[in-house]
Design a protein around this motif. Structure first.
Motif, mmCIF file in Angstrom:
data_model
loop_
_atom_site.group_PDB
_atom_site.id
_atom_site.type_symbol
_atom_site.label_atom_id
_atom_site.label_comp_id
_atom_site.label_asym_id
_atom_site.label_seq_id
_atom_site.Cartn_x
_atom_site.Cartn_y
_atom_site.Cartn_z
ATOM 1 N N SER A 7 0.851 -1.183 0.000
ATOM 2 C CA SER A 7 0.000 0.000 0.000
ATOM 3 C C SER A 7 0.890 1.236 0.000
ATOM 4 C CB SER A 7 -0.924 0.016 1.218
ATOM 5 O OG SER A 7 -0.169 0.051 2.422
ATOM 6 N N GLY A 8 0.282 2.387 -0.270
ATOM 7 C CA GLY A 8 1.005 3.641 -0.184
ATOM 8 C C GLY A 8 1.382 4.280 -1.505
ATOM 9 N N GLY A 9 1.092 3.602 -2.610
ATOM 10 C CA GLY A 9 1.404 4.188 -3.902
ATOM 11 C C GLY A 9 0.466 5.344 -4.221
ATOM 12 N N GLY A 10 0.788 6.053 -5.299
ATOM 13 C CA GLY A 10 -0.055 7.153 -5.697
ATOM 14 C C GLY A 10 0.613 8.052 -6.722
ATOM 15 N N LEU A 11 0.013 9.195 -6.948
ATOM 16 C CA LEU A 11 0.517 10.188 -7.896
ATOM 17 C C LEU A 11 1.100 11.359 -7.117
ATOM 18 C CD1 LEU A 11 0.763 11.484 -10.732
ATOM 19 C CD2 LEU A 11 -1.589 12.293 -10.440
ATOM 20 N N PRO A 88 10.583 11.625 -12.113
ATOM 21 C CA PRO A 88 9.677 10.971 -13.074
ATOM 22 C C PRO A 88 10.138 9.562 -13.447
ATOM 23 C CG PRO A 88 9.983 13.254 -13.682
ATOM 24 C CD PRO A 88 10.929 12.988 -12.536
ATOM 25 N N GLU A 89 11.433 9.317 -13.469
ATOM 26 C CA GLU A 89 11.936 7.982 -13.818
ATOM 27 C C GLU A 89 11.708 6.956 -12.716
ATOM 28 O OE1 GLU A 89 13.617 10.886 -13.976
ATOM 29 O OE2 GLU A 89 15.724 10.628 -13.388
ATOM 30 N N ASP A 90 11.206 7.402 -11.555
ATOM 31 C CA ASP A 90 10.822 6.462 -10.508
ATOM 32 C C ASP A 90 9.417 5.904 -10.741
ATOM 33 O OD1 ASP A 90 12.437 8.636 -8.159
ATOM 34 O OD2 ASP A 90 13.193 6.717 -8.921
ATOM 35 N N VAL A 122 5.148 9.599 -10.836
ATOM 36 C CA VAL A 122 5.780 10.866 -10.482
ATOM 37 C C VAL A 122 5.688 11.792 -11.694
ATOM 38 C CG1 VAL A 122 7.840 12.009 -9.605
ATOM 39 C CG2 VAL A 122 7.359 9.631 -8.960
ATOM 40 N N SER A 123 5.007 12.890 -11.538
ATOM 41 C CA SER A 123 4.858 13.837 -12.638
ATOM 42 C C SER A 123 5.950 14.909 -12.562
ATOM 43 C CB SER A 123 3.484 14.502 -12.591
ATOM 44 O OG SER A 123 3.342 15.257 -11.402
ATOM 45 N N SER A 124 6.308 15.411 -13.731
ATOM 46 C CA SER A 124 7.395 16.417 -13.790
ATOM 47 C C SER A 124 6.853 17.829 -13.642
ATOM 48 C CB SER A 124 8.147 16.289 -15.111
ATOM 49 O OG SER A 124 7.262 16.445 -16.194
#
Length: 124
Positions: A7-11, A88-90, A122-124
């Motif tokens: 758990s814990g993922g997201g944008l 972002p590459e993550d 991950v957004s730039s």
């Protein structure tokens, strides 16, 4: 049969942090190793970090050096991946994995049990 739930993922935006959690159930041994792997879009699964039941750690220094920290709470049967300064590459699906013998390893095939994965974007 060990079951792992992440758990814990997201944008998040670049530079921000996330903490992933992975809780294990059904474990019958105490000498375990838990690892975090990730699978970026269109790429192969790669090793991120691993931790032994005793606390020893191993990191993929090329990709996560100084930014990611793996830790565990034995009482909660939970391993964490603190991810700082995200890039972002993550962006990837992050998987928790466990092996019930041996030492920390970077090889996915050394881990017997896997979680379902959690998406980190991950957004730039």
């Amino acid at each position: 049969q060990v079951q792992l739930v992440e758990s814990g993922g997201g944008l998040v935006q670049a530079g921000e942090s996330l903490r992933l959690s992975c809780t294990a159930s059904g474990r019958t041994c105490s000498n375990y190793v838990m690892g975090w792997f990730r699978e970026p879009p269109g790429k192969e699964r790669e090793f991120g970090a691993a931790i032994r039941w005793s606390g020893g750690t191993l990191y993929n220094l090329d990709s996560v050096k100084g930014r990611f920290t793996i830790s565990r709470d034995g009482a909660k049967n939970t391993v964490y991946l603190q991810m700082n300064s995200l890039k972002p590459e993550d962006t990837a699906v992050y998987y928790c994995a466990e092996r019930t013998w041996g030492d920390t390893s970077t090889r996915a095939y050394d881990y017997r049990y896997w979680g379902q994965g959690t998406q980190v974007t991950v957004s730039s």
